[in-house]
Design a protein around this motif. Structure first.
Motif, PDB file in Angstrom:
ATOM      1  N   PHE A 600      41.082  39.798  46.704  1.00 49.47           N
ATOM      2  CA  PHE A 600      40.173  40.220  45.641  1.00 49.47           C
ATOM      3  C   PHE A 600      39.440  41.492  46.045  1.00 49.47           C
ATOM      4  N   GLU A 601      38.895  41.494  47.294  1.00 47.99           N
ATOM      5  CA  GLU A 601      38.192  42.681  47.775  1.00 47.99           C
ATOM      6  C   GLU A 601      39.158  43.854  47.917  1.00 47.99           C
ATOM      7  N   GLY A 602      40.426  43.560  48.326  1.00 54.87           N
ATOM      8  CA  GLY A 602      41.417  44.623  48.470  1.00 54.87           C
ATOM      9  C   GLY A 602      41.691  45.321  47.159  1.00 54.87           C
ATOM     10  N   VAL A 603      41.795  44.536  46.073  1.00 51.32           N
ATOM     11  CA  VAL A 603      42.018  45.132  44.743  1.00 51.32           C
ATOM     12  C   VAL A 603      40.836  46.030  44.366  1.00 51.32           C
ATOM     13  N   HIS A 604      39.615  45.566  44.654  1.00 50.55           N
ATOM     14  CA  HIS A 604      38.427  46.335  44.298  1.00 50.55           C
ATOM     15  C   HIS A 604      38.366  47.648  45.080  1.00 50.55           C
ATOM     16  N   VAL A 605      38.592  47.584  46.398  1.00 56.59           N
ATOM     17  CA  VAL A 605      38.542  48.797  47.227  1.00 56.59           C
ATOM     18  C   VAL A 605      39.642  49.766  46.816  1.00 56.59           C
ATOM     19  N   ALA A 606      40.848  49.252  46.529  1.00 58.22           N
ATOM     20  CA  ALA A 606      41.963  50.119  46.155  1.00 58.22           C
ATOM     21  C   ALA A 606      41.731  50.792  44.815  1.00 58.22           C
ATOM     22  N   SER A 607      40.968  50.158  43.928  1.00 55.33           N
ATOM     23  CA  SER A 607      40.732  50.754  42.615  1.00 55.33           C
ATOM     24  C   SER A 607      39.735  51.904  42.674  1.00 55.33           C
ATOM     25  N   LYS A 608      38.863  51.934  43.722  1.00 49.51           N
ATOM     26  CA  LYS A 608      37.812  52.952  43.824  1.00 49.51           C
ATOM     27  C   LYS A 608      38.183  54.087  44.758  1.00 49.51           C
ATOM     28  N   ASN A 609      39.278  53.968  45.524  1.00 48.64           N
ATOM     29  CA  ASN A 609      39.638  54.979  46.525  1.00 48.64           C
ATOM     30  C   ASN A 609      41.133  55.255  46.455  1.00 48.64           C
ATOM     31  N   VAL A 610      41.466  56.441  46.977  1.00 46.68           N
ATOM     32  CA  VAL A 610      42.872  56.822  47.075  1.00 46.68           C
ATOM     33  C   VAL A 610      43.306  56.660  48.534  1.00 46.68           C
ATOM     34  N   PHE A 611      44.318  55.849  48.783  1.00 49.77           N
ATOM     35  CA  PHE A 611      44.827  55.622  50.137  1.00 49.77           C
ATOM     36  C   PHE A 611      46.270  56.105  50.220  1.00 49.77           C
ATOM     37  N   ASP A 612      46.647  56.486  51.451  1.00 47.15           N
ATOM     38  CA  ASP A 612      48.036  56.882  51.694  1.00 47.15           C
ATOM     39  C   ASP A 612      48.950  55.665  51.793  1.00 47.15           C
ATOM     40  N   ILE A 614      48.737  50.998  51.997  1.00 43.15           N
ATOM     41  CA  ILE A 614      47.956  49.767  52.050  1.00 43.15           C
ATOM     42  C   ILE A 614      48.764  48.746  52.829  1.00 43.15           C
ATOM     43  N   LEU A 615      48.152  48.196  53.884  1.00 46.51           N
ATOM     44  CA  LEU A 615      48.780  47.138  54.669  1.00 46.51           C
ATOM     45  C   LEU A 615      48.174  45.821  54.215  1.00 46.51           C
ATOM     46  N   MET A 616      48.996  44.975  53.580  1.00 44.09           N
ATOM     47  CA  MET A 616      48.511  43.803  52.859  1.00 44.09           C
ATOM     48  C   MET A 616      48.969  42.514  53.534  1.00 44.09           C
ATOM     49  N   ASP A 617      48.003  41.690  53.953  1.00 49.05           N
ATOM     50  CA  ASP A 617      48.319  40.344  54.409  1.00 49.05           C
ATOM     51  C   ASP A 617      48.736  39.508  53.197  1.00 49.05           C
ATOM     52  N   ILE A 618      49.440  38.395  53.445  1.00 51.18           N
ATOM     53  CA  ILE A 618      49.927  37.573  52.336  1.00 51.18           C
ATOM     54  C   ILE A 618      49.037  36.351  52.109  1.00 51.18           C
ATOM     55  N   SER A 619      48.852  35.539  53.138  1.00 51.04           N
ATOM     56  CA  SER A 619      48.068  34.296  52.990  1.00 51.04           C
ATOM     57  C   SER A 619      46.587  34.603  53.181  1.00 51.04           C
ATOM     58  N   MET A 620      45.850  34.670  52.079  1.00 56.33           N
ATOM     59  CA  MET A 620      44.419  34.970  52.112  1.00 56.33           C
ATOM     60  C   MET A 620      43.695  34.122  51.079  1.00 56.33           C
ATOM     61  N   ALA A 628      47.529  40.183  44.713  1.00 55.72           N
ATOM     62  CA  ALA A 628      46.748  41.414  44.867  1.00 55.72           C
ATOM     63  C   ALA A 628      47.629  42.641  44.650  1.00 55.72           C
ATOM     64  N   THR A 629      48.851  42.607  45.179  1.00 57.05           N
ATOM     65  CA  THR A 629      49.784  43.731  45.007  1.00 57.05           C
ATOM     66  C   THR A 629      50.128  43.921  43.537  1.00 57.05           C
ATOM     67  N   THR A 630      50.441  42.823  42.864  1.00 58.09           N
ATOM     68  CA  THR A 630      50.767  42.909  41.434  1.00 58.09           C
ATOM     69  C   THR A 630      49.606  43.474  40.634  1.00 58.09           C
ATOM     70  N   THR A 631      48.387  43.051  40.975  1.00 57.97           N
ATOM     71  CA  THR A 631      47.201  43.523  40.265  1.00 57.97           C
ATOM     72  C   THR A 631      46.987  45.015  40.486  1.00 57.97           C
ATOM     73  N   ILE A 632      47.135  45.461  41.740  1.00 57.21           N
ATOM     74  CA  ILE A 632      46.944  46.890  42.054  1.00 57.21           C
ATOM     75  C   ILE A 632      47.975  47.744  41.326  1.00 57.21           C
ATOM     76  N   LYS A 633      49.235  47.307  41.343  1.00 55.99           N
ATOM     77  CA  LYS A 633      50.306  48.098  40.742  1.00 55.99           C
ATOM     78  C   LYS A 633      50.177  48.186  39.217  1.00 55.99           C
ATOM     79  N   SER A 634      49.647  47.130  38.614  1.00 52.67           N
ATOM     80  CA  SER A 634      49.551  47.110  37.154  1.00 52.67           C
ATOM     81  C   SER A 634      48.209  47.633  36.629  1.00 52.67           C
ATOM     82  N   SER A 635      47.298  47.993  37.556  1.00 51.20           N
ATOM     83  CA  SER A 635      45.968  48.450  37.134  1.00 51.20           C
ATOM     84  C   SER A 635      45.970  49.957  36.909  1.00 51.20           C
ATOM     85  N   GLN A 636      44.788  50.462  36.527  1.00 57.17           N
ATOM     86  CA  GLN A 636      44.595  51.900  36.382  1.00 57.17           C
ATOM     87  C   GLN A 636      43.773  52.444  37.548  1.00 57.17           C
ATOM     88  N   GLY A 637      43.743  51.686  38.676  1.00 55.11           N
ATOM     89  CA  GLY A 637      42.972  52.104  39.840  1.00 55.11           C
ATOM     90  C   GLY A 637      43.531  53.350  40.497  1.00 55.11           C
TER      91      GLY A 637
END
Length: 823
Positions: A600-612, A614-620, A628-637
């Motif tokens: 949840f926090e990862g989606v929020h941080v990714a929506s407010k910043n531009v990163f080169d 993202i290293l994403m853990d799975i079980s959280m 989280a990946t699906t949400t980031i990819k489908s958002s306007q972040g």
């Protein structure tokens, strides 16, 4: 009727003369009329030709050929036709030019048709006389035959009367045999129930009494439906009997074995297998039913089905167990290995460094065991295919030889390469071939001490487009008994006693080899002699491809990824230890790292910043990495287009496919390897590698006193150590090794087998291990041989090797000191 072909033959003979005369007239007309008369001439030539040939092939003209004179005349005419046919069928001008000669030849042959026809008439007359005599004989024969027929009819009458008497006797025997067969049926193991056309039971054998719990005397004459059929089927059975006409229209009579339900005398129903046949007796139509109780068979089938379902459930549970254990084991391993990598960046005492090395080695062994088990699971699930590449077999072999040489040096074993046959670039699953050869080579080296291991490649062109490659790994090791050789490719099998383990491993290596070779369509071959050595290999046929030239910069990139710097990276990880270690590894390489503690926090941080990246853990908690990946990819972040890599201990093929389906670019498995992480970041980095500061070349100068450095040190191993520790830390590590070496070499030289074998052997083993780490190849071989002499109690060899080790230590020390102290 017999005279018809003879008349036909006579007519043909007479027509030969007519056709010959017609042909002569047509030839004269050609001389008079010229070319316009040629068609008529050719027609009569064809007729004359066919007449002659008809006499040649006709069966009714055989007597003509049996007469030498007539046969000679016929052959003269055939010869004339065959000689002139080419001229007749040839050009018109040539035929016209030779027509006088043609007519002259006909004049010379004019006697032949006449004499052949007259001779045929004479033969006909003689044959007619013979026929009249034959008719007389036929009439005489008919009279004789008529007499014989009358006699035969009288004899037949007598024979029929005797046969009737015999049949009466046989009928009595058949009735007797019927009673005997009835007795046999009663003894049959299958229940036999005979029913008449009205559905009444007429026979009920002993087995039927046992199956249905009824007495024969009680059921004879009763309705079948009211006796052994369940109540719900009775009306249908009675209706079927009432409307039965023939077996062709029935769905149960003469239809083979049928599974039905019967009822026992005590009222319980049970399954039966029934075969019903129709027969006819003096009393009319009967139905014979062969019935078998299949209650036990049905139960066995149900038990087998239940066992199969349980096996499938167990397999699914095993897969789930492996997935969970992979995650649970890789997560702490990630913390351990990452911590060990970070510890190496700080100064360590000799004791601490030794413990770190032991922990790192043990972690790698455990990780390899986990990988072997997961590889077996991946192969068994059908995930066996890898991307095909164009490669040269020699390149694979040479690369593997260099990689496996340190392992062979530990065993004091020579590693050789033998290549024969035609070489060509082929298209195949290079990664799987390398994995098979790596497993076979490591196996051979593990079981070969102070011997030789040879990687052989034999290539043979199958056709213009295919090359057959045969890879074989032969060794001079301990060998395998004939009994163990039959099971070495099974899982968790090692060809040694479990109480005398001399080699490390799970026993899965050859199981993986078997699956990989089968998946590529190859064939395994192996042989071994106990105490002498083994040969393991496989052959595979691959399509030939043109050589693919690699750009210089691409070939250079294959030597290993450099560490890119300056990337802006978001790490989404709920485990604080893993988060800290991964951040430290990235920051050490100069990256700017941000953190998020869950999806949840990862989606929020990714929506407010531009990163080169993202290293994403799975079980959280709160939100897993996939969501989280699906949400980031489908958002306007701001980071919706940023590549996302899974960082996880989940390593099952289906799970990795699910990550990719969610939009992840790839997967970085825990425990995280620095080189794997750098490889991913190098692909993402947009920095120009040419702008990065170049590291000084690894090849050292040849110092004074070290006239032959190549046999002493391994440049590849020193380069790897330098990449791990860094240039400055490498100097400290070498100095620590030199100090440790001085102490251990002193202990080696000051003890003998007779004084303190344990100290000598222990010191030799420790220094040998350190030499392997720092690439002191020649000294390590001597120390390995010295350790073997200690184990065998060979004092003379040990003394000689101690003196040799003294000299080689001096040379090795001088070379390392020149590289990392003076230089």
């Amino acid at each position: 009727m017999r005279e018809v072909p003879e008349d036909n033959a006579q007519w043909n003979l007479s027509q030969i003369e007519v056709a010959f005369l017609k042909l002569r007239i047509a030839a004269d007309n050609v001389l008079l009329q010229g070319e316009s008369a040629l068609p008529e001439f050719r027609k009569w030539f064809d007729i004359h030709y066919s007449r002659i040939e008809l006499v040649s092939t006709s069966a009714d003209a055989m007597e003509i050929h049996q007469n030498p004179q007539l046969h000679h005349l016929h052959e003269l005419l055939r010869k004339f036709n065959r000689e002139k046919v080419v001229l007749v069928d040839g050009p018109d001008n040539l035929l016209l030019a030779n027509m006088p000669d043609f007519i002259a030849d006909m004049q010379q042959l004019a006697f032949a048709p006449r004499e052949l026809s007259v001779g045929g008439v004479e033969l006909k007359s003689a044959r007619s006389d013979a026929k009249r005599n034959e008719i007389v004989k036929i009439l005489q024969t008919i009279a004789l035959v008529s007499t014989l027929v009358m006699v035969s009819l009288i004899a037949a009458f007598v024979f029929v009367w005797l046969q009737r008497r015999r049949l009466n006797m046989q009928s009595a025997e058949i009735r007797k045999a019927g009673k005997f067969h009835e007795t046999i049926l009663r003894a049959s193991l299958d229940a036999i129930v005979v029913v008449d056309g009205s559905g009444k039971i007429t026979d009920f054998n002993g087995s039927a009494e046992k199956v249905f719990g009824l007495n024969r005397a009680d059921v004879i004459g009763n309705s079948l439906s009211q006796t052994i059929l369940p109540e719900r089927f009775r009306s249908a059975h009675e209706s079927g009997m009432a409307h039965y006409t023939s077996a062709e229209e029935s769905n149960i009579v003469d239809e083979g074995r049928l599974e039905l339900v019967a009822v026992h005398a005590d009222g319980h129903e049970f399954p039966v297998e029934v075969s019903i046949s129709e027969a006819h007796s003096d009393d009319g139509r009967i139905f014979v039913s062969y019935i078998r109780d299949i209650t036990q068979e049905k139960q066995n089938k149900e038990d087998l089905q239940a066992a199969r379902d349980q096996a499938l459930d167990a397999y699914r549970e095993k897969s789930r167990f492996l997935a969970v254990m992979s995650h649970e084991m890789r997560t702490p391993l990630n913390g351990i290995i990452s911590s060990l990598h970070l510890l190496r960046d700080d100064p360590l005492s000799e004791r601490q460094e030794r413990f770190v090395n032991l922990a790192d080695h043990s972690s790698n062994v455990l990780l390899n065991h986990i990988n072997d088990v997961l590889t077996i699971e991946r192969l068994d699930s059908g995930e066996t295919k890898s991307a095909k590449q164009v490669f040269l077999a020699r390149d694979i072999a040479q690369g593997l030889i260099e990689v496996m040489r340190p392992l062979a040096d530990e065993q004091n074993t020579s590693l050789l390469l033998d290549i024969e046959g035609e070489e060509a670039f082929v298209l195949g699953e290079q990664r799987q071939i390398e994995q098979v050869l790596t497993n076979l080579l490591s196996n051979a080296i593990k079981f070969t001490a102070s011997g030789e291991v040879t990687l052989g490649i034999t290539s043979e062109r199958v056709n213009l487009n295919e090359l057959k490659l045969d890879f074989s790994i032969s060794d001079t090791g301990i060998g395998i008994s004939e009994e163990d050789l039959q099971t070495v490719f099974d899982d968790f099998v090692t060809a040694e006693s479990p109480y005398e383990r001399t080699a490390k491993g799970t026993g899965l290596g050859l199981g993986i080899v078997r699956r990989l070779v089968e998946s590529m369509g190859g064939e395994l071959h192996f042989d071994s002699i106990l105490g002498e050595g083994s040969i393991f290999g496989f052959s595979i046929t691959l399509p030939i491809k043109d050589e693919v030239a690699q750009p210089r910069d691409q070939a250079a990139a294959e030597d290993g990824p450099s560490a890119p710097t300056g990337l802006k990276i978001l790490v989404v990880e709920d485990n604080p230890i893993n988060r800290e270690l991964l951040g430290a590894m990235l920051e050490r390489d100069g990256h700017v790292v941000s953190f998020a503690t869950d999806g949840f926090e990862g989606v929020h941080v990714a929506s407010k910043n531009v990163f080169d990246v993202i290293l994403m853990d799975i079980s959280m908690p709160n939100m897993n990495g996939i969501k989280a990946t699906t949400t980031i990819k489908s958002s306007q972040g701001l980071s919706r287009n940023t590549p996302i890599y899974a960082v996880t201990a989940h390593a099952m093929p289906a799970e990795i496919a699910e990550f990719e389906k969610a939009g992840m670019e790839g997967c970085l498995l825990k425990p995280i390897r620095v080189e794997k992480l750098r490889a991913i970041l190098s692909e993402i980095s947009q920095d120009d590698p040419a702008d990065a500061p170049s590291e000084p070349p690894m090849a050292p100068p040849n110092p004074t006193g070290a006239t032959d450095i190549a046999p002493l040190l391994s440049p590849d191993q020193l380069r790897k150590m330098r990449e791990v520790f860094g240039p400055e830390a490498m100097i400290d590590k070498v100095q620590a090794f030199l100090k440790e070496g001085d102490l251990l070499i002193g202990a080696i030289l000051n003890n003998t087998l007779g004084q303190d074998r344990e100290t000598l052997q222990s010191s030799t083993h420790k220094l040998s291990g350190s030499c392997a780490m720092f690439g002191a190849t020649l000294l390590r071989q001597t120390l390995t041989a010295l350790e073997t002499a200690c184990k065998e109690g060979n004092e003379e060899a040990a003394a000689a090797l101690q003196e040799k080790a003294r000299e080689e230590w001096k040379r090795t020390r001088t070379a390392l000191d020149a590289i990392y102290t003076q230089g």
